[in-house]
Design an enzyme around this catalytic site. Structure first.
Site: not given
Ligand code: NAD
Length: 515
Positions: A287, A321
């Site tokens: 997501e 998001c």
């Molecule tokens: P992010 O992708 O930077 O991090 C999300 C998670 O992934 C964190 O726990 C991070 O530590 C982990 N992560 C980072 N690199 C990784 C890798 N290589 N392998 C595995 N895990 C890894 O996102 P963020 O900054 O925490 O959140 C913001 C983003 O999330 C925005 O783009 C937002 O739109 C999205 N979001 C989407 C929804 C939805 O329901 N579609 C809801 C909330 C947030």
């Protein structure tokens, strides 16, 4: 099991002096517990590590809210081992027993609601109402999935066939990994964890680095609710290190991820590669981000539209998001709508989250840097009407910002900024508005303000988003009411809080006995 029908938790508005006093009390109590340290939890045991993650208050980053242990490969191995060890007995429990554990967790969270809100105010900078909505949603996920899971216990109906006994039953997948973002530090983390657990899976939970204390608090609740050891394992660590390790691991059965497009695509790719010894195709739920738009046509109630746009664009500083980051307005109402928007946006207050302003700080130094860089891009690409620069103060404070005369192909109209920045695009008519709205690679939320029935119907058919809202704000999907998930590169459309969500974590076994 007899329980009341599902109902959404009301969000506290803090309008009464009693509610305000209770919140101030909770904030004081929580502040007195700043600096606590939280180890990993693997198979029910506390495990500490020499490395630590430090979680700070974005309203004043010199304040340490708390620290956690920081898992590496060895701890990830142990956590997956613990999750698999717990799987046979957890999946063999009756559905009622599993659902009861989640309902108990919901009850504990209800009791500790103000406290959780206070942690959230300090750890990620939500104002009081936003924090309350987040905690309410977490409770909703527990309550909703506990009830929904009961539906699957009876199996699926199949037609009878002569001389045979046929049945189709649902089985959980096994041990999976939950990787969560910081922006709904309790709601999304709880939902992504409770869903798979409800139907008999076990999980390793990797929370976002910036919100590890809230995640540790959630584990206090799960433990107090009597979740058996190993069913959910607490594994804070760096995404690119322990997150990536878990994703690539041959014993990971599924990955429940919410976060950015960039990371999500990497995870999808890594999870598709067969690791030595791996015996299944990993299920991957991604997501991701959005570039969500609200359309306003010439028939719209402009006051209602302005109010909805402000809420959608600036709630939690635009770090949702689902946030409105594009306003697409038809020419004839552009001036009057702009006037109302500028008037409303310039009245919004910005400050430390504990003082309950309209906008708290951005979540982190990284967020401040990204949003700051988009403000520069915006000034090159469009006309700045409001805000535009970081504010004074220790925290990561940014004002509500509005750019207009934005080209639909401009970077600020195409890329997710994830901050309090609204790009206004003017179009000649409603059909063009829809084309522009659909003209990004995302498709998460969208909205239309109109009193024209043809326009509303056309939007229902053609506005290609997972969550469409007509004549209201585009944020704040309610569990059980508006199942949530995006189209196109916004994600795999798992529809959290929807009636089909739990199916994602089940596999069907068809059994036939011939007489
Ligand atoms: P992010 O992708 O930077 O991090 C999300 C998670 O992934 C964190 O726990 C991070 O530590 C982990 N992560 C980072 N690199 C990784 C890798 N290589 N392998 C595995 N895990 C890894 O996102 P963020 O900054 O925490 O959140 C913001 C983003 O999330 C925005 O783009 C937002 O739109 C999205 N979001 C989407 C929804 C939805 O329901 N579609 C809801 C909330 C947030």
């Amino acid at each position: 099991m007899t329980v009341e029908p599902f109902r959404n938790q009301p969000v506290e508005t803090f309008a009464t002096p009693e509610a305000q006093a209770a919140m101030r009390h909770a904030l004081r109590e929580v502040r007195a517990r700043f600096g606590g340290h939280y180890p990993l939890i693997i198979g029910g045991a506390r495990v500490d590590t020499p490395r630590r993650l430090v979680s700070t208050n974005p309203s004043n980053p010199s304040e340490v809210v708390g620290t956690t242990a920081q898992a590496g490969a060895a701890e990830a191995e142990a956590a997956l081992e613990a999750a698999w060890k717990a799987f046979p007995s957890w999946s063999a429990l009756s559905q009622e027993a599993r659902s009861r554990a989640l309902l108990k967790a919901a009850a504990i969270l209800k009791e500790r609601r103000r406290e959780f809100e206070a942690w959230m105010v300090y750890e990620i900078g939500k104002n009081w109402v936003e924090a309350s909505a987040d905690v309410a949603e977490a409770i909703d996920f527990l309550e909703y999935y506990a009830r929904q899971a009961i539906r699957y216990a009876a199996g699926a109906p199949v037609y009878p066939y002569p001389n045979e006994d046929n049945e189709s039953i649902y089985l959980p997948l096994g041990a999976g990994v939950v990787i969560a973002p910081w922006n709904f530090p309790l709601a999304i983390l709880t939902g992504m964890t409770a869903g798979p657990l409800a139907v008999g899976n076990t999980v390793v939970v990797k929370p976002a680095e910036d919100t590890v204390v809230l995640a540790a608090k959630l584990f206090e609740v799960l433990e107090a609710a009597g979740l058996p050891p190993g069913v959910a394992n607490f594994l804070p660590g760096l995404g690119e290190e322990v997150g990536a390790y878990l994703v690539a691991h041959p014993r990971t059965r599924f990955i429940n991820f919410t976060g950015s497009l960039e990371v999500g695509l990497k995870i999808g790719e890594a999870a598709a590669r067969l690791a030595p010894g791996q015996r299944w195709i990993k299920r991957v739920f991604l997501e991701l981000g959005g570039k969500d738009a609200i359309i306003v046509d010439e028939s719209a109630d402009l006051a209602a539209a302005a109010a909805g746009i402000i809420q959608s664009a600036y709630g939690f500083q635009g770090q949702k998001c689902s946030a409105c980051s594009r306003l697409i307005v038809v020419e004839p109402v552009y001036e009057p709508l702009m006037e109302q928007l500028l008037e409303r946006a310039s009245r919004l207050t910005v400050g430390p989250a504990e003082e309950n302003p309209d906008l708290g700080p951005l979540a982190s130094a990284q967020q401040a840097e990204t949003v700051g860089s988009y403000l520069k891009v915006g000034q090159e690409e469009a006309r700045l009407r409001l805000g535009g620069e970081r504010l004074e103060g220790a925290g990561f404070f940014f004002p509500p910002t509005i750019f207009d005369r934005v080209d639909p192909e401009a970077r600020i109209a195409q890329e997710e900024i994830f901050g309090p920045v609204l790009s206004v695009i003017t179009v000649p008519d409603f059909n063009t508005a829809l084309e522009v709205a659909n003209g990004t690679r995302y498709g998460l939320t969208g909205g239309v303000y109109s009193r024209n029935r043809d326009h509303l119907e056309k939007a229902r058919r053609e506005f290609h988003v997972g969550n469409l809202y007509l004549n209201r704000k585009i944020t704040g999907a309610l569990v059980g009411v508006q199942p949530f998930g995006g189209f196109n590169l916004s994600g795999t459309d798992t529809k959290a809080g929807g009636p089909d969500y739990l199916l994602n974590f089940l596999q069907m076994k068809s059994i036939t006995e011939r007489w």
